[in-house]
Motif scaffolding. Structure first.
Motif, PDB file in Angstrom:
ATOM      1  N   PHE A 270      42.293  39.791  37.020  1.00 19.29           N
ATOM      2  CA  PHE A 270      41.636  39.254  38.217  1.00 19.29           C
ATOM      3  C   PHE A 270      40.119  39.135  38.085  1.00 19.29           C
ATOM      4  CE2 PHE A 270      45.559  41.218  39.874  1.00 19.29           C
ATOM      5  CZ  PHE A 270      46.060  40.178  40.628  1.00 19.29           C
ATOM      6  N   GLY A 271      39.509  39.953  37.230  1.00 21.69           N
ATOM      7  CA  GLY A 271      38.056  40.066  37.226  1.00 21.69           C
ATOM      8  C   GLY A 271      37.633  41.165  38.178  1.00 21.69           C
ATOM      9  N   GLN A 272      36.464  41.734  37.945  1.00 19.88           N
ATOM     10  CA  GLN A 272      36.051  42.931  38.689  1.00 19.88           C
ATOM     11  C   GLN A 272      35.888  42.674  40.187  1.00 19.88           C
ATOM     12  OE1 GLN A 272      32.504  44.035  36.514  1.00 19.88           O
ATOM     13  NE2 GLN A 272      33.633  45.380  35.134  1.00 19.88           N
ATOM     14  N   TRP A 273      35.105  41.659  40.565  1.00 17.38           N
ATOM     15  CA  TRP A 273      34.783  41.471  41.977  1.00 17.38           C
ATOM     16  C   TRP A 273      35.963  40.941  42.785  1.00 17.38           C
ATOM     17  CZ3 TRP A 273      30.784  43.768  44.057  1.00 17.38           C
ATOM     18  CH2 TRP A 273      29.720  44.139  43.237  1.00 17.38           C
ATOM     19  N   LYS A 274      36.748  40.074  42.190  1.00 18.00           N
ATOM     20  CA  LYS A 274      37.940  39.578  42.887  1.00 18.00           C
ATOM     21  C   LYS A 274      38.944  40.716  43.110  1.00 18.00           C
ATOM     22  CE  LYS A 274      39.362  35.453  41.956  1.00 18.00           C
ATOM     23  NZ  LYS A 274      39.951  34.264  41.298  1.00 18.00           N
ATOM     24  N   LEU A 275      39.046  41.604  42.128  1.00 13.63           N
ATOM     25  CA  LEU A 275      39.954  42.753  42.252  1.00 13.63           C
ATOM     26  C   LEU A 275      39.485  43.702  43.357  1.00 13.63           C
ATOM     27  CD1 LEU A 275      42.437  44.215  41.129  1.00 13.63           C
ATOM     28  CD2 LEU A 275      40.943  45.314  39.448  1.00 13.63           C
ATOM     29  N   LEU A 276      38.178  43.919  43.452  1.00 14.26           N
ATOM     30  CA  LEU A 276      37.637  44.755  44.521  1.00 14.26           C
ATOM     31  C   LEU A 276      37.979  44.180  45.893  1.00 14.26           C
ATOM     32  CD1 LEU A 276      34.062  45.675  43.192  1.00 14.26           C
ATOM     33  CD2 LEU A 276      36.013  47.211  43.420  1.00 14.26           C
ATOM     34  N   LYS A 277      37.812  42.878  46.025  1.00 10.61           N
ATOM     35  CA  LYS A 277      38.096  42.215  47.307  1.00 10.61           C
ATOM     36  C   LYS A 277      39.566  42.338  47.675  1.00 10.61           C
ATOM     37  CE  LYS A 277      37.755  37.726  47.349  1.00 10.61           C
ATOM     38  NZ  LYS A 277      37.134  36.377  47.351  1.00 10.61           N
ATOM     39  N   LEU A 278      40.441  42.131  46.712  1.00 13.44           N
ATOM     40  CA  LEU A 278      41.879  42.221  46.948  1.00 13.44           C
ATOM     41  C   LEU A 278      42.281  43.644  47.351  1.00 13.44           C
ATOM     42  CD1 LEU A 278      44.757  41.011  46.805  1.00 13.44           C
ATOM     43  CD2 LEU A 278      44.758  41.579  44.359  1.00 13.44           C
ATOM     44  N   ALA A 279      41.774  44.640  46.626  1.00 16.64           N
ATOM     45  CA  ALA A 279      42.145  46.032  46.893  1.00 16.64           C
ATOM     46  C   ALA A 279      41.654  46.486  48.267  1.00 16.64           C
ATOM     47  CB  ALA A 279      41.589  46.937  45.799  1.00 16.64           C
ATOM     48  N   PHE A 280      40.431  46.130  48.619  1.00 14.96           N
ATOM     49  CA  PHE A 280      39.908  46.507  49.935  1.00 14.96           C
ATOM     50  C   PHE A 280      40.674  45.801  51.057  1.00 14.96           C
ATOM     51  CE2 PHE A 280      35.788  48.157  48.155  1.00 14.96           C
ATOM     52  CZ  PHE A 280      35.780  49.355  48.846  1.00 14.96           C
ATOM     53  N   GLY A 281      41.039  44.540  50.835  1.00 14.27           N
ATOM     54  CA  GLY A 281      41.799  43.806  51.850  1.00 14.27           C
ATOM     55  C   GLY A 281      43.141  44.459  52.139  1.00 14.27           C
ATOM     56  N   LEU A 282      43.842  44.854  51.077  1.00 11.66           N
ATOM     57  CA  LEU A 282      45.131  45.527  51.253  1.00 11.66           C
ATOM     58  C   LEU A 282      44.948  46.887  51.926  1.00 11.66           C
ATOM     59  CD1 LEU A 282      46.762  44.687  47.793  1.00 11.66           C
ATOM     60  CD2 LEU A 282      47.374  43.725  50.021  1.00 11.66           C
ATOM     61  N   THR A 283      43.907  47.605  51.535  1.00 12.26           N
ATOM     62  CA  THR A 283      43.622  48.900  52.156  1.00 12.26           C
ATOM     63  C   THR A 283      43.405  48.759  53.657  1.00 12.26           C
ATOM     64  OG1 THR A 283      42.677  49.845  50.130  1.00 12.26           O
ATOM     65  CG2 THR A 283      41.976  50.820  52.218  1.00 12.26           C
ATOM     66  N   ALA A 284      42.688  47.716  54.052  1.00  8.68           N
ATOM     67  CA  ALA A 284      42.449  47.479  55.479  1.00  8.68           C
ATOM     68  C   ALA A 284      43.765  47.313  56.234  1.00  8.68           C
ATOM     69  CB  ALA A 284      41.567  46.241  55.668  1.00  8.68           C
TER      70      ALA A 284
END
Length: 398
Positions: A270-284
């Motif tokens: 995914f790449g670092q920043w896209k992965l961060l966005k995805l993980a935080f979105g699911l966490t929310a």
């Protein structure tokens, strides 16, 4: 030089890391219910939980700077093991709410030495393997958290509230002995001393500051939920103390799996920043849903999904925080990163405790879910600004 890269040194260090965090987390699931059983309200529980992060905020950066200046890591690691053991023993020997607050604060001072752990372990690896090193040590940490938290409720059921503290202190004593045998190269003596002005410049690194801010939010979430009020919520919906282990297992197994494969699989995919966005979105999503759950099965399911999402984040943060920093200044960078995110470990549980006291225990989960949304928002804004800046550069160069 070759000794640095031998498997025995890495293995011993991972065992020590496991012992260090096991002694910290063996009592975490029962701490909030234990305080409630002693008469502590949600606001006071939030203060005790938050004191752990506050001490790290105060001590991690000084430890990192001093470690870089004197160019040694091992004495800090030994000190951390000693204070961790002292924290558990103080817990075990008291029934006073004030002493419990002191004990948890000591645990925070001990955890502040983790900056030395991560930097020394990363020195055992080549630069190209930095993310793999952070993934390995993160896996050891998560495994310690998993096993410690899994047995916590069972131990209380069998031997009482103080038993996890006695066991943690005993294991901590073994860790002190192990810490005496870890390897640190003597090559540091041949290097020039690091100038304080250069260390300050490290702490202004834009990527380090961005990653640290996101880590504040992530640590606020996990220390408010699974390491904070989730066990209390589980008891509120009818689970028994011994069943807390099932909730912990549901969260920590996916959390450990995600931690292990975050750098190896998910970052390249995914790449670092896209992965961060995805993980935080699911966490929310999963955090917002928690207060609507009233059965053990559904609570286990959503904790598993949330554990996986949060498990992606932490090794990614560790690698991103120091990958652009010269080796001789990484303890400072790591100290800055860990000091900044410790704000989340303090502020998250503290604010959630106040909200829970006023609005009920569901309020803390809504607060945590909102923090994840804030993280996604900032990642989107930063990506947009970076894309705009790149486009302007291309136009100027064209």
């Amino acid at each position: 030089m070759n000794t640095l890269h031998t498997a025995p040194n890495r293995f011993l260090f991972l065992v020590l890391s496991f012992v260090f965090w096991f002694s910290h987390f063996i009592y975490v699931p029962i701490l909030s219910p234990y305080l409630e059983s002693m008469g502590g309200d949600y606001a006071f529980i939030g203060i005790v939980l938050g004191s752990y992060g506050l001490m790290q905020f105060l001590f991690r950066l000084p430890f990192g700077i001093f470690s870089d200046l004197v160019k040694v890591r091992k004495p800090f690691i030994i000190f951390g093991m000693v204070v961790s053991t002292l924290s558990c023993m103080t817990f075990a020997l008291t029934d006073s709410l004030g002493w419990i607050l002191l004990s948890r604060s000591l645990a925070g001072v001990a955890a502040a030495t983790w900056v030395a752990f991560t930097i020394l372990f990363s020195s055992y690896f080549a630069e190209r393997d930095l993310h793999r090193a952070m993934g390995s040590i993160s896996f050891a940490v998560v495994t310690a958290q998993l096993l410690g938290m899994m047995v916590s409720g069972y131990i209380v059921d069998e031997w009482g509230w103080h038993a996890p503290f006695w066991i943690g202190g005993t294991i901590g004593l073994a860790g002190i002995v192990l810490s005496l045998f870890i390897f640190e190269t003597k090559e540091r003596i041949q290097r020039e001393p690091v100038k304080l002005k250069e260390l300050v410049s490290v702490m202004r690194e834009p990527v380090l500051l961005k990653v640290s801010f996101l880590s504040i939010l992530a640590h606020s979430i996990i220390f408010t939920t699974m390491f904070g009020f989730t066990p209390t919520y589980a008891l509120k919906i009818g689970l028994q103390t011994s069943e807390i282990s099932i909730i912990i297992f549901s969260f920590m197994i996916p959390h450990a799996i995600a931690t292990l494969f975050s750098g190896k699989i998910f970052v390249p995919l995914f790449g670092q920043w896209k992965l961060l966005k995805l993980a935080f979105g699911l966490t929310a999503i999963f955090t917002f849903c928690t207060p609507f759950i009233d059965t053990k099965g559904m609570l286990c399911l959503f904790q598993g999904l949330n554990g996986f999402s949060l498990g992606i984040l932490f090794p990614l943060f560790l690698g991103m925080a120091v990958e652009s920093i010269p080796l001789e200044r990484r303890a400072t960078a790591m100290g800055a990163y860990q000091a900044i995110y410790a704000l989340g470990m303090f502020a998250g549980p503290f604010i959630a405790g106040v909200l829970n006291s006023s609005l009920g225990i569901s309020a803390g989960f809504y607060f945590s879910g909102l923090l994840a949304v804030v993280a996604v928002f900032f990642i989107i804004v930063w990506n947009h600004n970076e894309s705009t800046a790149n486009e302007q550069k291309l136009k100027l160069n064209g």
